[in-house]
Design an enzyme around this catalytic site. Structure first.
Site, PDB file in Angstrom:
ATOM      1  N   CYS A 242      30.075  31.479  84.109  1.00 39.46           N
ATOM      2  CA  CYS A 242      29.378  31.026  82.903  1.00 39.46           C
ATOM      3  C   CYS A 242      28.724  29.666  83.084  1.00 39.46           C
ATOM      4  CB  CYS A 242      30.353  30.968  81.735  1.00 39.46           C
ATOM      5  SG  CYS A 242      30.874  32.593  81.196  1.00 39.46           S
ATOM      6  N   ASN A 373      23.981  35.401  85.989  1.00 35.58           N
ATOM      7  CA  ASN A 373      25.409  35.579  86.247  1.00 35.58           C
ATOM      8  C   ASN A 373      25.924  36.878  85.661  1.00 35.58           C
ATOM      9  OD1 ASN A 373      28.254  35.138  86.658  1.00 35.58           O
ATOM     10  ND2 ASN A 373      28.335  34.481  84.518  1.00 35.58           N
ATOM     11  N   GLU A 374      25.847  36.975  84.349  1.00 35.21           N
ATOM     12  CA  GLU A 374      26.518  38.095  83.681  1.00 35.21           C
ATOM     13  C   GLU A 374      25.633  38.523  82.518  1.00 35.21           C
ATOM     14  OE1 GLU A 374      31.227  38.290  83.248  1.00 35.21           O
ATOM     15  OE2 GLU A 374      30.298  37.265  81.579  1.00 35.21           O
TER      16      GLU A 374
HETATM   17  O1  AHR Z   1      35.703  34.208  85.710  1.00 38.51           O
HETATM   18  C1  AHR Z   1      35.678  33.660  84.424  1.00 38.51           C
HETATM   19  C2  AHR Z   1      34.422  34.031  83.665  1.00 38.51           C
HETATM   20  O2  AHR Z   1      34.381  35.406  83.447  1.00 38.51           O
HETATM   21  C3  AHR Z   1      33.127  33.741  84.369  1.00 38.51           C
HETATM   22  O3  AHR Z   1      32.707  32.449  84.182  1.00 38.51           O
HETATM   23  C4  AHR Z   1      32.168  34.709  83.737  1.00 38.51           C
HETATM   24  O4  AHR Z   1      31.165  35.124  84.624  1.00 38.51           O
HETATM   25  C5  AHR Z   1      33.048  35.836  83.275  1.00 38.51           C
HETATM   26  O5  AHR Z   1      32.842  36.121  81.949  1.00 38.51           O
END
Ligand code: AHR
Length: 655
Positions: A242, A373-374
């Protein structure tokens, strides 16, 4: 029937129930895929004090007075900021004129040098070790009437290390000294005392152990890097997580601000600060002392592929989800292109020259880059496309990692995969934080993946004993064993799954925000969790090709609680069988080998505990660790007993 006979039959049936017989057929000649050298890697994020307060060995918190509360972490016990402090002194936070990154310094006015003290509390204390030298440095300027600074490392009201600095009048200069410590203590503090009456300006107050990783001055904490090195990582994914995206775009990770002289690296509040995470870490900031250059260097040190992840114009979608308008994406794309030049460009290029100036003229030979990232949804796909186009146009050999969002199933996941498939992307990052049961049930997850579609990067995964990231989560044996079981499925499908990493990697026992984690540490010690040893065994015995193995005629995906995969190491001529027994029964494996033969003597590595709730800890770091033995199988039966609740690696020499 005699009593003896009844007893015999009862014992016989009792043991029959506890031991299950299984036939395991291994076809040594039948390799189903190669295994990528990046199959097992690590995912580093500055969460849980992993960088500042952890891997980055700086011991002074808020060394440059840049936290939102500029004196956080600092104490002036005999001062009162509301009075003139005639009998002591006071530090006043000042703004530099025209400085963009390092904005503040401290003006110290001393009226009574006996009384005025400036103390730093460190990151949950300062961890120091007996007989180790500590490198202290400070920037100072405009000294008037003060000619000396005395430094005292103290704990339990006793001074355990001291040194002095003689000051010279004039503008900013760096002063350095060494403090030797005569006692090991996890909770020391550093006191600065000033000789004379008058004033001076100070900044960048820093203390590092001299015994860093590879002895690098102001480098990384040795024990923590060693734990990572021992994982044999094929890649290092950094810097998150994150923190890549930021809660807002203003607070996203910007790699260009993390390179060059450390005093010019602009500090920001960490996304995992209490302000956001409801945990006790209001003092969580990113100093970027561990920046992109250091990540590349670490990857090189560990012989791991560097895998940087860049923001793609979207703040964390669990938070503000702010978007950069499509027309304004230029600088974001440029950041990605410039990063490739920074890592790989010649020393005559703008960014390559900077890398050389930082001490690394040779390229880092970066091969992978992650975009987002996500992220999820159409806005991600729109943005991903323009990154893909720009990067491939200029650097066709760079492999781009795209993402399928935060969950391993559901709408976001389905949509992401569908769209990314249409774009013919190379590797898709999947994230899953699920229960141990989910991990066991999904050991066949990749068996049905499209063999001609994009490859998979299982970029974040960990079994959760409670809810996702819950404070009640435990890094217990049940979680680790279920991950071991699941990983047989990743290994069996190594043609599709090319990269994997557990997440998060590290956590400070007194400053975490997210459980579970692979490695735990405090200010002095560190240990690997049971999951750590599962990862380590997979990476250490990764092999080069997947081999076909059958349990009672089928894939071993949980029958009798057994999960089995097999690989060949063609370089070492080894056959490696991994067996997770998730049942409470002994499983007898009756092995048969086709298409070749192996020696009867094998290396047997067992990770087990009969209490599935057991954990490792700072006080008991070896509760669950691998035990290695040599076993000689009988020529006739070739059978081996697998303990209940155990993960095992069987290493045979191929004849
Ligand atoms: O690994 C912890 C968090 O999980 C990371 O920052 C994020 O990418 C996911 O939601």
């Amino acid at each position: 029937m005699s009593l003896n006979k009844i007893f015999f039959l009862a014992t016989f049936f009792f043991f029959q129930n506890l031991v299950a017989q299984n036939s395991v057929e291994i076809d040594i000649s039948k390799t189903t895929s190669d295994i990528s050298s990046t199959m097992y890697g690590v995912f580093f994020e500055d969460i849980n004090f992993s960088a500042d307060g952890g891997l980055y060995a700086e011991l002074i918190k808020n060394r440059s007075f840049e936290f939102t509360l500029p004196k956080m972490g600092w104490f002036e016990p005999n001062s009162d900021r509301h009075s003139y402090n005639e009998d002591s002194g006071i530090g006043t936070v000042m703004r530099y004129k025209g400085h963009n990154s390092n904005k503040r310094y401290l003006n110290v006015k001393v009226n009574n040098s006996e009384n005025y003290e400036l103390i730093n509390e460190g990151f949950r204390g300062i961890g120091v070790k007996k007989d180790i030298a500590y490198n202290f440095s400070i920037l100072a300027a405009n000294t008037k009437g003060i000619n000396k600074i005395t430094l005292e490392l103290y704990a339990d009201e006793k001074i355990i290390g001291t040194s002095t600095i003689d000051l010279i009048e004039g503008s900013w200069r760096i002063y350095e000294t060494i403090i030797k410590v005569n006692q090991t203590n996890p909770k020391a503090k550093l006191k600065l005392k000033f000789e004379g009456e008058g004033s001076l300006d100070i900044d960048m107050i820093s203390l590092f152990p001299s015994d860093t990783w590879k002895g690098r001055k102001n480098g990384l904490r040795k024990d923590l890097v060693k734990l990572i090195e021992d994982l044999n990582p094929g890649f290092i994914r950094f810097p998150g997580g994150c923190i890549v995206e930021g809660r807002t775009l203003d607070r996203r990770y910007q790699w260009k601000k993390t390179i060059g002289p450390i005093e010019n690296r602009e500090l920001i509040v960490n996304r995992w600060n209490t302000e956001f995470s409801h945990r006790n870490t209001p003092d969580y900031y990113q100093s970027f002392g561990l920046g992109f250059f250091e990540y590349f260097l670490l990857s090189e040190d560990l012989n791991a592929e560097p895998l940087p992840i860049l923001g793609c114009g979207m703040a964390c979608q669990f938070n503000t989800g702010e978007l950069v308008p499509m027309d304004d994406m230029g600088p974001y794309i440029q950041d990605a292109l410039d990063l490739i030049e920074f890592a790989n460009g010649g020393i005559t290029t703008h960014w390559g020259k900077l890398r050389a100036e930082m001490g690394h003229p040779e390229p880092f030979n970066m091969k992978y880059i992650g975009i987002g990232n996500e992220q999820w949804g159409p806005e991600y796909i729109k943005r991903y496309k323009i990154f893909d186009k720009a990067i491939k146009e200029k650097y066709p050999d760079i492999i781009i990692i795209s993402g399928s969002g935060p969950f391993p199933e559901g709408d976001f996941f389905e949509y992401g995969w569908e769209e990314l498939k249409k774009l013919n992307v190379e590797i898709v990052d999947e994230h899953f934080y699920k229960s141990p049961d989910w991990f066991k049930k999904n050991a066949n997850r990749y068996d049905s993946y499209d063999r001609n579609g994009p490859k998979v990067f299982a970029g974040e995964y960990a079994a959760q004993s409670d809810q996702i990231a819950s404070p009640k989560n435990k890094n217990n044996w049940e979680c680790a064993l279920s991950e071991a079981a699941f990983m047989t499925g990743m290994e069996r499908n190594a043609d599709v799954v090319r990269m994997t990493s557990y997440a998060p990697l590290m956590a400070h026992t007194e400053a975490w925000q997210w459980k579970t984690d692979l490695i735990w540490f405090d200010n002095l010690s560190s240990y690997g969790t049971p999951s750590y040893y599962v990862q380590k065994l997979y990476a250490e015995y990764s092999g080069t090709e997947v081999i076909d193995v059958k349990l009672n005629g089928s894939k071993a995906t949980g029958q009798n609680g057994l999960f089995i995969s097999a690989v060949k190491d063609s370089i070492k001529s080894k056959l490696i069988i991994k067996v997770a027994n998730t049942s409470g029964k002994i499983n007898e494996l009756n092995l048969s080998f086709n298409g070749g033969s192996v020696n009867n003597e094998l290396n047997f590595i067992e990770l087990s505990h009969q209490n599935i709730d057991a954990e490792n800890s700072i006080d008991s770091p070896n509760e669950i660790t691998p035990v290695v033995s040599n076993i000689i199988l009988s020529n006739i039966s070739k059978s081996i007993s697998i303990k209940p609740n155990s993960f095992n690696v069987l290493v045979f020499q191929i004849k």
